[in-house]
Design an enzyme around this catalytic site. Structure first.
Site, PDB file in Angstrom:
ATOM      1  N   ASP A   1      26.090 -24.361  18.476  1.00 21.01           N
ATOM      2  CA  ASP A   1      25.767 -25.348  17.197  1.00 21.01           C
ATOM      3  C   ASP A   1      26.881 -25.724  16.670  1.00 21.01           C
ATOM      4  O   ASP A   1      27.608 -26.654  15.576  1.00 21.01           O
ATOM      5  CB  ASP A   1      24.807 -25.028  16.074  1.00 21.01           C
ATOM      6  CG  ASP A   1      24.975 -23.300  15.596  1.00 21.01           C
ATOM      7  OD1 ASP A   1      25.165 -22.255  16.327  1.00 21.01           O
ATOM      8  OD2 ASP A   1      25.053 -23.271  14.615  1.00 21.01           O
ATOM      9  N   ASP A   2      27.872 -24.708  16.649  1.00 19.21           N
ATOM     10  CA  ASP A   2      29.878 -24.756  15.688  1.00 19.21           C
ATOM     11  C   ASP A   2      30.319 -26.389  16.252  1.00 19.21           C
ATOM     12  O   ASP A   2      30.679 -26.751  16.273  1.00 19.21           O
ATOM     13  CB  ASP A   2      30.420 -23.813  16.204  1.00 19.21           C
ATOM     14  CG  ASP A   2      29.694 -22.561  15.506  1.00 19.21           C
ATOM     15  OD1 ASP A   2      30.562 -21.738  15.004  1.00 19.21           O
ATOM     16  OD2 ASP A   2      28.887 -21.337  16.378  1.00 19.21           O
TER      17      ASP A   2
ATOM     18  N   ASP B   1      33.142 -20.433  14.407  1.00 20.72           N
ATOM     19  CA  ASP B   1      32.663 -19.263  16.401  1.00 20.72           C
ATOM     20  C   ASP B   1      32.307 -19.598  17.078  1.00 20.72           C
ATOM     21  O   ASP B   1      31.023 -19.522  17.692  1.00 20.72           O
ATOM     22  CB  ASP B   1      33.000 -17.775  15.537  1.00 20.72           C
ATOM     23  CG  ASP B   1      30.675 -17.623  15.081  1.00 20.72           C
ATOM     24  OD1 ASP B   1      30.553 -18.769  14.834  1.00 20.72           O
ATOM     25  OD2 ASP B   1      30.413 -16.847  15.138  1.00 20.72           O
TER      26      ASP B   1
ATOM     27  N   ASN C   1      25.500 -15.210  10.580  1.00 23.89           N
ATOM     28  CA  ASN C   1      26.905 -15.218   9.724  1.00 23.89           C
ATOM     29  C   ASN C   1      27.195 -13.867   8.623  1.00 23.89           C
ATOM     30  O   ASN C   1      28.647 -13.032   8.748  1.00 23.89           O
ATOM     31  CB  ASN C   1      27.052 -16.296   9.508  1.00 23.89           C
ATOM     32  CG  ASN C   1      27.563 -16.900  10.297  1.00 23.89           C
ATOM     33  OD1 ASN C   1      27.875 -16.661  11.783  1.00 23.89           O
ATOM     34  ND2 ASN C   1      26.939 -18.657  10.016  1.00 23.89           N
TER      35      ASN C   1
ATOM     36  N   HIS D   1      21.682 -25.387  13.274  1.00 28.14           N
ATOM     37  CA  HIS D   1      22.675 -24.598  11.654  1.00 28.14           C
ATOM     38  C   HIS D   1      24.124 -25.163  11.762  1.00 28.14           C
ATOM     39  O   HIS D   1      23.988 -25.669  10.149  1.00 28.14           O
ATOM     40  CB  HIS D   1      23.127 -22.999  12.095  1.00 28.14           C
ATOM     41  CG  HIS D   1      21.349 -22.454  12.322  1.00 28.14           C
ATOM     42  ND1 HIS D   1      20.342 -22.040  11.679  1.00 28.14           N
ATOM     43  CD2 HIS D   1      21.451 -21.855  13.579  1.00 28.14           C
ATOM     44  CE1 HIS D   1      19.271 -21.353  12.271  1.00 28.14           C
ATOM     45  NE2 HIS D   1      20.124 -21.142  13.279  1.00 28.14           N
TER      46      HIS D   1
ATOM     47  N   ASN E   1      18.141 -14.130  10.824  1.00 26.37           N
ATOM     48  CA  ASN E   1      17.548 -14.059  12.183  1.00 26.37           C
ATOM     49  C   ASN E   1      17.763 -13.292  13.182  1.00 26.37           C
ATOM     50  O   ASN E   1      18.495 -13.651  14.573  1.00 26.37           O
ATOM     51  CB  ASN E   1      17.972 -15.823  12.975  1.00 26.37           C
ATOM     52  CG  ASN E   1      19.341 -15.885  12.476  1.00 26.37           C
ATOM     53  OD1 ASN E   1      20.331 -15.354  11.631  1.00 26.37           O
ATOM     54  ND2 ASN E   1      20.151 -17.658  12.329  1.00 26.37           N
TER      55      ASN E   1
ATOM     56  N   GLU F   1      20.806 -12.487   8.453  1.00 23.96           N
ATOM     57  CA  GLU F   1      21.364 -14.090   8.636  1.00 23.96           C
ATOM     58  C   GLU F   1      22.132 -13.501   9.630  1.00 23.96           C
ATOM     59  O   GLU F   1      22.608 -12.657   9.210  1.00 23.96           O
ATOM     60  CB  GLU F   1      21.000 -15.421   7.934  1.00 23.96           C
ATOM     61  CG  GLU F   1      21.766 -16.494   8.545  1.00 23.96           C
ATOM     62  CD  GLU F   1      23.679 -16.260   8.482  1.00 23.96           C
ATOM     63  OE1 GLU F   1      23.906 -16.876   9.853  1.00 23.96           O
ATOM     64  OE2 GLU F   1      24.098 -15.810   8.355  1.00 23.96           O
TER      65      GLU F   1
HETATM   66  C1  BDR Z   1      24.918 -18.939  12.499  1.00 25.26           C
HETATM   67  O1  BDR Z   1      24.648 -17.956  13.714  1.00 25.26           O
HETATM   68  C2  BDR Z   1      25.457 -18.469  14.667  1.00 25.26           C
HETATM   69  O2  BDR Z   1      25.099 -17.809  15.759  1.00 25.26           O
HETATM   70  C3  BDR Z   1      25.285 -19.830  14.700  1.00 25.26           C
HETATM   71  O3  BDR Z   1      26.697 -20.627  15.463  1.00 25.26           O
HETATM   72  C4  BDR Z   1      25.511 -20.006  13.256  1.00 25.26           C
HETATM   73  O4  BDR Z   1      26.921 -20.207  12.743  1.00 25.26           O
HETATM   74  C5  BDR Z   1      22.958 -18.595  12.279  1.00 25.26           C
HETATM   75  O5  BDR Z   1      22.732 -18.473  12.062  1.00 25.26           O
HETATM   76 CA    CA Z   2      28.364 -20.711  13.503  1.00 21.39          CA
END
Ligand code: BDR
Ligand code: CA
Length: 317
Positions: free
Chosen positions: A14-15, A10, A175, A245, A167, A173
């Protein structure tokens, strides 16, 4: 022989780094990129995947397909405040000196197939499925044909927070929180599953100092997409740097020894309330996955520096 990998993502800052690392790693052969709703809408995520491939210019170029535009059964949760309204930290609006967009929409069209069909078509013993966003596409593929999905050599998921805090909420988390029912269906399907959760990814920080030194067009792209996120983490958490991540899933596929892994009996909370999206190990339960609990920050950063940021020779990992 490079390992075949299908990336479901997505993008997402970081992707984008994960895609860059995968496509710049000769050990891997990305067969397709699937987009899923998550950090940005599925339309933006797909357009970003195409843009990232334009920057990377790989040969052969993997197809990009669009998948689910919303979670299985909950309302959409976005992360635009983290990754920017465009998912790439505002980089899609940057202009060069001549006024033209630095990262314009790609001229390469999307693959006409639905992401779920691509995921099913690629399922075999030689291929790894890397899930870098909410698990909606993967769960839909499991619903369509769980037996076929079990052919994947491995499903590696960036997601979860087993022993550390979340987070997006104190317990969850992003995802997993964005589509907890999808993870629940995937867990029930019995795939060869590995989690790269926050427990591992929180220990790797890419600093603005390192990004400032990055070289080449990919180095500049990385800097451009990261600037807003770095400012956000500095302001919101007082942290000088950003977590990368999703790139750790690729690092894991390149070298498992970068992580300390444990067998877990993974469970996810799907009831509404403060624990929604929490992942945990059920004590005494039969192991159904492995999860990474520690990551080797120095060696992972060395990989990113050499392969994505053009900063140091490979080899001293
Ligand atoms: C994940 O959530 C997304 O915001 C980032 O791309 C990562 O896949 C980290 O919690
Ligand atoms: Ca991601």
């Amino acid at each position: 022989m490079p390992r075949r990998i299908l990336i479901d993502a997505d993008p997402g800052v970081d992707d984008a780094l994960a895609l860059a690392l995968a496509l710049r790693s000769p050990e891997l052969s990305p067969v397709a990129v699937c987009a899923v709703n998550g950090n940005a809408s599925v339309e933006k995520a797909a357009a970003n995947a195409l843009r990232i491939l334009d920057v990377l210019n790989p040969s052969p170029r993997p197809p990009v397909a669009k998948g689910a535009d919303q979670p299985l059964s909950r309302p959409r949760v976005g992360a635009e405040h983290v990754h920017g309204g465009d998912g790439l930290g505002g980089a899609t609006e940057l202009r060069g000196q001549n006024g033209s967009l630095r990262y314009p929409p790609s001229e390469t069209p999307l693959d006409q197939r639905h992401a779920v069909d691509l995921i099913l078509d690629a399922a075999d013993e030689e291929t790894v499925l890397a899930a870098l966003g909410p698990l909606t596409n993967v769960a839909l593929a499991v619903r369509a044909d769980a037996r076929k999905m079990r052919r994947y050599a491995e499903l590696v998921v960036m997601g979860g927070a087993f022993r550390t805090s979340g987070n997006v909420t104190p317990q969850a988390e992003f995802n997993v929180y964005a589509d907890p029912h999808a993870l629940q269906e995937v867990l029930a399907a019995g795939l060869q599953l590995t989690f790269i959760p926050l427990d591992a990814t929180s220990s790797v920080l890419l600093t603005p100092q390192t990004l400032a030194e990055a070289r080449g067009s990919l180095g500049r792209f990385t800097r451009d997409i990261s600037a807003q996120l770095l400012a956000f983490t500095q302001k919101a958490a007082g942290v000088n740097g950003m977590h990368v991540h999703d790139a750790l899933v690729i690092a894991y596929l390149l070298d498992e020894s970068l992580f300390r892994l444990e067998h877990v009996c993974a469970r996810v909370e799907t009831a509404e309330g403060a624990s929604l999206g929490r992942t945990y190990h059920e004590a005494g339960g039969t192991p159904n996955a492995r999860a990474a609990f520690e990551a080797d920050e120095a060696r992972i950063l060395a990989l990113l520096k050499s392969r994505v940021l053009s900063l140091q020779p490979d080899g001293d990992r």
